[in-house]
Scaffold this active site. Structure first.
Site, PDB file in Angstrom:
ATOM      1  N   ILE A  19       4.675 -20.378  -4.753  1.00 40.13           N
ATOM      2  CA  ILE A  19       4.535 -19.438  -5.875  1.00 40.13           C
ATOM      3  C   ILE A  19       5.681 -18.415  -5.872  1.00 40.13           C
ATOM      4  CG2 ILE A  19       3.069 -17.579  -6.776  1.00 40.13           C
ATOM      5  CD1 ILE A  19       0.645 -19.221  -5.593  1.00 40.13           C
ATOM      6  N   ASP A  38      12.158 -13.741   2.518  1.00 31.22           N
ATOM      7  CA  ASP A  38      11.233 -14.641   3.228  1.00 31.22           C
ATOM      8  C   ASP A  38      11.508 -14.538   4.724  1.00 31.22           C
ATOM      9  OD1 ASP A  38       9.461 -17.240   1.948  1.00 31.22           O
ATOM     10  OD2 ASP A  38       9.747 -17.182   4.114  1.00 31.22           O
ATOM     11  N   ASP A  63      10.530 -10.173   7.874  1.00 30.16           N
ATOM     12  CA  ASP A  63       9.098 -10.330   8.091  1.00 30.16           C
ATOM     13  C   ASP A  63       8.421  -9.137   7.410  1.00 30.16           C
ATOM     14  OD1 ASP A  63       6.495 -10.308   9.050  1.00 30.16           O
ATOM     15  OD2 ASP A  63       7.087 -10.986  11.057  1.00 30.16           O
ATOM     16  N   VAL A  64       7.499  -9.399   6.483  1.00 26.50           N
ATOM     17  CA  VAL A  64       6.912  -8.284   5.717  1.00 26.50           C
ATOM     18  C   VAL A  64       6.056  -7.347   6.575  1.00 26.50           C
ATOM     19  CG1 VAL A  64       6.989  -9.435   3.460  1.00 26.50           C
ATOM     20  CG2 VAL A  64       4.935  -9.651   4.892  1.00 26.50           C
ATOM     21  N   SER A 142      -5.959 -13.776  -4.928  1.00 20.62           N
ATOM     22  CA  SER A 142      -6.522 -15.133  -4.952  1.00 20.62           C
ATOM     23  C   SER A 142      -7.939 -15.049  -5.513  1.00 20.62           C
ATOM     24  CB  SER A 142      -6.586 -15.708  -3.543  1.00 20.62           C
ATOM     25  OG  SER A 142      -7.320 -16.922  -3.534  1.00 20.62           O
ATOM     26  N   TYR A 155      -9.263 -14.992   5.160  1.00 19.41           N
ATOM     27  CA  TYR A 155      -8.367 -15.091   3.997  1.00 19.41           C
ATOM     28  C   TYR A 155      -8.981 -14.395   2.776  1.00 19.41           C
ATOM     29  CZ  TYR A 155      -5.428 -17.191   0.378  1.00 19.41           C
ATOM     30  OH  TYR A 155      -4.573 -17.379  -0.687  1.00 19.41           O
ATOM     31  N   LYS A 159      -7.681 -11.051   0.686  1.00 21.86           N
ATOM     32  CA  LYS A 159      -7.346 -11.023  -0.742  1.00 21.86           C
ATOM     33  C   LYS A 159      -8.239 -10.030  -1.496  1.00 21.86           C
ATOM     34  CE  LYS A 159      -3.947 -13.905  -0.527  1.00 21.86           C
ATOM     35  NZ  LYS A 159      -2.564 -13.465  -0.831  1.00 21.86           N
ATOM     36  N   VAL A 188      -3.326 -23.979  -6.115  1.00 28.75           N
ATOM     37  CA  VAL A 188      -1.982 -24.266  -6.618  1.00 28.75           C
ATOM     38  C   VAL A 188      -1.335 -25.277  -5.669  1.00 28.75           C
ATOM     39  CG1 VAL A 188       0.190 -23.216  -7.364  1.00 28.75           C
ATOM     40  CG2 VAL A 188      -1.880 -21.797  -7.206  1.00 28.75           C
TER      41      VAL A 188
HETATM   42  P1  NAD Z   1       3.652 -21.077   0.714  1.00 26.04           P
HETATM   43  O1  NAD Z   1       3.224 -21.289   2.113  1.00 26.04           O
HETATM   44  O2  NAD Z   1       4.218 -22.216  -0.058  1.00 26.04           O
HETATM   45  O3  NAD Z   1       4.669 -19.852   0.628  1.00 26.04           O
HETATM   46  C1  NAD Z   1       4.443 -18.653   1.322  1.00 26.04           C
HETATM   47  C2  NAD Z   1       5.789 -18.106   1.768  1.00 26.04           C
HETATM   48  O4  NAD Z   1       5.543 -16.847   2.424  1.00 26.04           O
HETATM   49  C3  NAD Z   1       6.493 -19.015   2.790  1.00 26.04           C
HETATM   50  O5  NAD Z   1       7.816 -19.269   2.379  1.00 26.04           O
HETATM   51  C4  NAD Z   1       6.454 -18.196   4.086  1.00 26.04           C
HETATM   52  O6  NAD Z   1       7.581 -18.380   4.916  1.00 26.04           O
HETATM   53  C5  NAD Z   1       6.390 -16.770   3.543  1.00 26.04           C
HETATM   54  N1  NAD Z   1       5.830 -15.858   4.540  1.00 26.04           N
HETATM   55  C6  NAD Z   1       4.703 -16.038   5.287  1.00 26.04           C
HETATM   56  N2  NAD Z   1       4.539 -15.009   6.126  1.00 26.04           N
HETATM   57  C7  NAD Z   1       5.575 -14.144   5.903  1.00 26.04           C
HETATM   58  C8  NAD Z   1       5.947 -12.900   6.455  1.00 26.04           C
HETATM   59  N3  NAD Z   1       5.246 -12.345   7.435  1.00 26.04           N
HETATM   60  N4  NAD Z   1       7.069 -12.306   5.979  1.00 26.04           N
HETATM   61  C9  NAD Z   1       7.799 -12.881   5.001  1.00 26.04           C
HETATM   62  N5  NAD Z   1       7.497 -14.064   4.440  1.00 26.04           N
HETATM   63  C10 NAD Z   1       6.393 -14.689   4.890  1.00 26.04           C
HETATM   64  O7  NAD Z   1       2.339 -20.514  -0.012  1.00 26.04           O
HETATM   65  P2  NAD Z   1       1.973 -20.298  -1.548  1.00 26.04           P
HETATM   66  O8  NAD Z   1       0.879 -21.224  -1.848  1.00 26.04           O
HETATM   67  O9  NAD Z   1       3.175 -20.230  -2.406  1.00 26.04           O
HETATM   68  O10 NAD Z   1       1.313 -18.849  -1.443  1.00 26.04           O
HETATM   69  C11 NAD Z   1       1.947 -17.686  -1.951  1.00 26.04           C
HETATM   70  C12 NAD Z   1       0.902 -16.601  -2.128  1.00 26.04           C
HETATM   71  O11 NAD Z   1      -0.071 -17.052  -3.075  1.00 26.04           O
HETATM   72  C13 NAD Z   1       0.132 -16.285  -0.863  1.00 26.04           C
HETATM   73  O12 NAD Z   1      -0.117 -14.902  -0.809  1.00 26.04           O
HETATM   74  C14 NAD Z   1      -1.155 -17.047  -1.038  1.00 26.04           C
HETATM   75  O13 NAD Z   1      -2.217 -16.476  -0.312  1.00 26.04           O
HETATM   76  C15 NAD Z   1      -1.360 -16.924  -2.521  1.00 26.04           C
HETATM   77  N6  NAD Z   1      -2.240 -17.920  -3.106  1.00 26.04           N
HETATM   78  C16 NAD Z   1      -1.959 -19.248  -3.005  1.00 26.04           C
HETATM   79  C17 NAD Z   1      -2.828 -20.171  -3.568  1.00 26.04           C
HETATM   80  C18 NAD Z   1      -2.588 -21.649  -3.493  1.00 26.04           C
HETATM   81  O14 NAD Z   1      -3.499 -22.408  -3.840  1.00 26.04           O
HETATM   82  N7  NAD Z   1      -1.423 -22.121  -3.060  1.00 26.04           N
HETATM   83  C19 NAD Z   1      -3.967 -19.741  -4.231  1.00 26.04           C
HETATM   84  C20 NAD Z   1      -4.229 -18.383  -4.330  1.00 26.04           C
HETATM   85  C21 NAD Z   1      -3.339 -17.484  -3.769  1.00 26.04           C
END
Ligand code: NAD
Length: 257
Positions: A19, A38, A63-64, A142, A155, A159, A188
């Protein structure tokens, strides 16, 4: 959006994947200048290979949860691209674990990245936006922060906290011209889902989502763009936008087919 003069600048965390990446890419397409943040330098390198030649793109490994690192990264982004007008907090981690398999350590780690990390980035950017006339922050929450789905105790709680944090920050920061909103995606198709969703998860989401499918990352990005873009959402703040194929609002869905 047309930018006769200076393009607006956004920071997107988690921009190496899923995302976050789709959002950063959509913003670039729409004429924003974007700092891709990232933790994972491998995924960041793959994004760099695709967008590194573009003048409005910067790539910063951070790292956030590292407060000093975030302050440095946000400063670096502003120095390179100009005053920050938008933030998308998409960096996050997940676990698909029942209550009895969830350790306090795992719970704390998820809260740290998803809640405190988003807070630290949002606060740092807001300090700068306050001095430069405002902007918008979008947190990726989420539907798991709204509904109590099984195996998401840490989780989902994280959220839920992101959602409350969004409302509190929206209330406090309105006087500085800073809007704070969240997108609450349904499932997603991303690396996170591929790692954590079981076949049963897919079956259940299919059953309880009226649109009967997972989202593509760009569909969530479009929601984030709407909330960032002053020309589209200038009076929207403290809002949680579900982009979930109808999951949150659904009652009796009925069986597929
Ligand atoms: P993803 O794993 O594809 O991407 C997440 C990114 O965050 C990765 O590139 C990772 O390296 C980075 N990351 C993780 N920890 C980090 C840190 N400490 N510092 C910096 N970067 C960090 O996941 P996604 O599915 O794209 O998820 C993105 C967001 O959307 C997340 O917050 C997730 O909880 C939320 N979300 C995802 C879904 C889904 O179904 N995929 C649904 C609801 C919410």
């Amino acid at each position: 959006m047309s930018h006769a003069s200076k393009p607006p600048v956004a920071i997107v965390t988690g921009a190496g994947s899923g995302i976050g990446r789709a959002t950063a890419e959509l913003l670039l397409d729409k004429g924003w200048h974007v700092a891709f943040l990232d933790l994972d330098t491998t995924t960041l390198a793959s994004v760099l290979a695709d967008h590194g030649g573009k003048p409005g793109a910067r790539f910063i490994a951070v790292d956030v949860v590292d407060e000093a690192g975030v302050a440095k990264a946000v400063g670096e982004a502003e120095c390179a691209l100009g005053p920050i007008k938008g933030v998308v907090n998409s960096a996050g981690i997940a676990a698909n674990k029942p209550v009895f398999d969830t350790s306090a350590e795992m719970f704390r780690r998820i809260l740290d990245v998803n809640v405190v990390g988003s807070f630290v980035v949002g606060r740092e950017a807001a300090r700068r936006m306050q001095a430069t006339g405002g902007g918008a922050i979008v947190n990726i929450a989420s539907i798991s922060g709204i509904r109590g789905s099984k195996a998401r105790v840490a989780y989902g709680a994280s959220k839920g906290a992101v959602i409350t944090m969004t409302k509190v920050m929206a209330t406090e920061l309105a006087e500085f011209g800073i809007r704070v909103n969240a997108v609450a995606p349904g499932p997603v198709e991303t690396a996170m889902v591929r790692a954590h969703h079981t076949a049963e998860d897919r079956l259940l989401y299919g059953r309880f989502t009226p649109m009967r499918r997972y989202a593509e990352p760009r569909e969530i990005a479009a929601g984030a763009l709407f909330l960032l873009d002053e020309s589209q959402s200038s009076f929207v703040t403290g809002e949680i936008l579900a982009v979930d194929g109808g999951y949150r609002g659904a009652g009796l869905v009925g069986d597929a087919g």
